[in-house]
Design a protein around this motif. Structure first.
Motif, PDB file in Angstrom:
ATOM      1  N   LEU A 107      -3.897   2.804   0.112  1.00 54.50           N
ATOM      2  CA  LEU A 107      -3.217   2.964  -1.174  1.00 54.50           C
ATOM      3  C   LEU A 107      -3.879   4.045  -2.008  1.00 54.50           C
ATOM      4  CD1 LEU A 107      -1.280   2.091  -3.451  1.00 54.50           C
ATOM      5  CD2 LEU A 107      -2.921   0.292  -4.035  1.00 54.50           C
ATOM      6  N   ARG A 108      -5.196   4.011  -2.069  1.00 52.51           N
ATOM      7  CA  ARG A 108      -5.933   4.986  -2.878  1.00 52.51           C
ATOM      8  C   ARG A 108      -5.771   6.399  -2.327  1.00 52.51           C
ATOM      9  NH1 ARG A 108      -6.694   6.471  -7.678  1.00 52.51           N
ATOM     10  NH2 ARG A 108      -8.742   7.332  -8.187  1.00 52.51           N
TER      11      ARG A 108
ATOM     12  N   GLU B 108      -2.388   7.682  -3.344  1.00 50.23           N
ATOM     13  CA  GLU B 108      -2.364   8.059  -4.762  1.00 50.23           C
ATOM     14  C   GLU B 108      -3.044   9.407  -4.985  1.00 50.23           C
ATOM     15  OE1 GLU B 108      -2.511   3.617  -6.863  1.00 50.23           O
ATOM     16  OE2 GLU B 108      -4.360   4.694  -6.445  1.00 50.23           O
ATOM     17  N   LEU B 109      -4.139   9.647  -4.260  1.00 56.35           N
ATOM     18  CA  LEU B 109      -4.935  10.861  -4.450  1.00 56.35           C
ATOM     19  C   LEU B 109      -4.446  12.047  -3.628  1.00 56.35           C
ATOM     20  CD1 LEU B 109      -8.550   9.345  -4.375  1.00 56.35           C
ATOM     21  CD2 LEU B 109      -7.266  10.102  -6.387  1.00 56.35           C
TER      22      LEU B 109
ATOM     23  N   CYS C 278     -10.016  14.144   0.671  1.00 52.23           N
ATOM     24  CA  CYS C 278      -9.567  12.865   0.114  1.00 52.23           C
ATOM     25  C   CYS C 278     -10.078  11.712   0.965  1.00 52.23           C
ATOM     26  CB  CYS C 278      -8.047  12.846   0.032  1.00 52.23           C
ATOM     27  SG  CYS C 278      -7.356  11.289  -0.579  1.00 52.23           S
TER      28      CYS C 278
ATOM     29  N   PRO D  81       3.336   7.450  -7.948  1.00 49.74           N
ATOM     30  CA  PRO D  81       2.901   8.565  -8.800  1.00 49.74           C
ATOM     31  C   PRO D  81       3.487   9.906  -8.379  1.00 49.74           C
ATOM     32  CG  PRO D  81       1.038   7.154  -8.254  1.00 49.74           C
ATOM     33  CD  PRO D  81       2.178   6.704  -7.399  1.00 49.74           C
ATOM     34  N   HIS D  82       3.731  10.080  -7.079  1.00 49.32           N
ATOM     35  CA  HIS D  82       4.324  11.329  -6.602  1.00 49.32           C
ATOM     36  C   HIS D  82       5.801  11.403  -6.998  1.00 49.32           C
ATOM     37  CE1 HIS D  82       0.744  12.384  -4.336  1.00 49.32           C
ATOM     38  NE2 HIS D  82       0.715  11.145  -3.872  1.00 49.32           N
TER      39      HIS D  82
ATOM     40  N   ASN E 205       2.948   1.746  -2.258  1.00 49.15           N
ATOM     41  CA  ASN E 205       3.212   1.984  -3.677  1.00 49.15           C
ATOM     42  C   ASN E 205       2.465   3.202  -4.209  1.00 49.15           C
ATOM     43  OD1 ASN E 205       4.740  -0.325  -3.487  1.00 49.15           O
ATOM     44  ND2 ASN E 205       3.291  -1.630  -4.583  1.00 49.15           N
ATOM     45  N   GLY E 206       1.518   3.707  -3.431  1.00 49.62           N
ATOM     46  CA  GLY E 206       0.838   4.935  -3.825  1.00 49.62           C
ATOM     47  C   GLY E 206       1.767   6.128  -3.876  1.00 49.62           C
TER      48      GLY E 206
ATOM     49  N   SER F 127       0.816  -1.215   0.000  1.00 47.07           N
ATOM     50  CA  SER F 127       0.000   0.000   0.000  1.00 47.07           C
ATOM     51  C   SER F 127       0.848   1.262   0.000  1.00 47.07           C
ATOM     52  CB  SER F 127      -0.968   0.004   1.193  1.00 47.07           C
ATOM     53  OG  SER F 127      -0.279  -0.039   2.416  1.00 47.07           O
TER      54      SER F 127
END
Length: 215
Positions: free
Chosen positions: A176-177, A180-181, A117, A19-20, A15-16, A13
């Motif tokens: 995780l979500r 990412e957000l 978020c 993207p950053h 791994n989010g 988790s």
């Protein structure tokens, strides 16, 4: 040229954060290819420590220009974790540039600051139930930010009974979500640990963009 980046977190988790990492590289005008090993699927005789993970990946072969290692500070100091990561990389992969990502106390502290978020991931974005989330650097002083995040997601969802139980079983996915957000320009920017993450990556990518990465 493309910079080859290896990302190692504490769990899937985390791994989010990838993207950053990619977004910071883009901001520096650098193309990157990020490898995120699945240590479960690799089925290697590796433990959970940073040296174990580095040793396992190095044994597979392949080259990298940078390794990004995420480890929570937990109840120790951020510098202790940084020193631990530096020592592990130096011992297991000499010469490989690294960036240590060390949330204080846990990565969940970063997520507690983004209420919008949190409500979105709780599947109730227009909910109004009070959450009483920490503000600013107070998030890094919470004794157990992971438990607070779990409780806050459950409260924000406003689910009851079996539906709540099923929702809570998906905490790793929700975490995780949320990561990412996470708004990189939002409330999290007030935290020194987030600032260090961004600044250290900026410096590493700046060096790589003027080097011979990807050759």
């Amino acid at each position: 040229m493309t910079a080859r980046v290896l990302f190692i977190g504490e769990g899937s988790s985390d791994n989010g954060l990838v993207p950053h990492v990619e977004a910071i590289a883009v901001r520096k005008g650098l193309d990157v290819s990020v490898t995120v090993p699945d240590f479960g699927l690799l089925r290697l005789p590796t433990g959970h420590s940073v040296p174990d993970k580095l040793r396992a990946i190095r044994a597979l072969g392949g080259g990298y220009d940078l390794v990004v290692v995420q480890r929570d500070a937990d109840r120790g100091s951020a510098q202790d974790r940084r020193d631990e990561i530096e020592g592990a990389v130096g011992a297991e992969w000499p010469g490989l540039r690294h960036v240590a990502v060390v949330p204080v106390r846990m990565l969940e502290a970063w997520l507690l600051l983004d209420e919008a978020c949190l409500r979105q991931v709780a599947e109730n974005p227009r909910g109004r139930v009070g959450l009483d989330l920490p503000r600013g650097v107070a998030a890094e002083k919470i004794a157990d930010p992971k438990q607070l995040l779990k409780d806050s997601l459950a409260r924000a969802s406003e689910y009851k009974g079996r539906r709540l139980s099923q929702f809570q079983k998906r905490f790793s996915q929700h975490r995780l979500r949320m990561l990412e957000l996470l708004d990189p320009e939002g409330p999290v920017t007030c935290l020194p640990s987030w600032q260090a993450f961004v600044n250290d990556l900026d410096k590493a990518f700046e060096i790589l963009s003027h080097g011979s990465c990807g050759s």
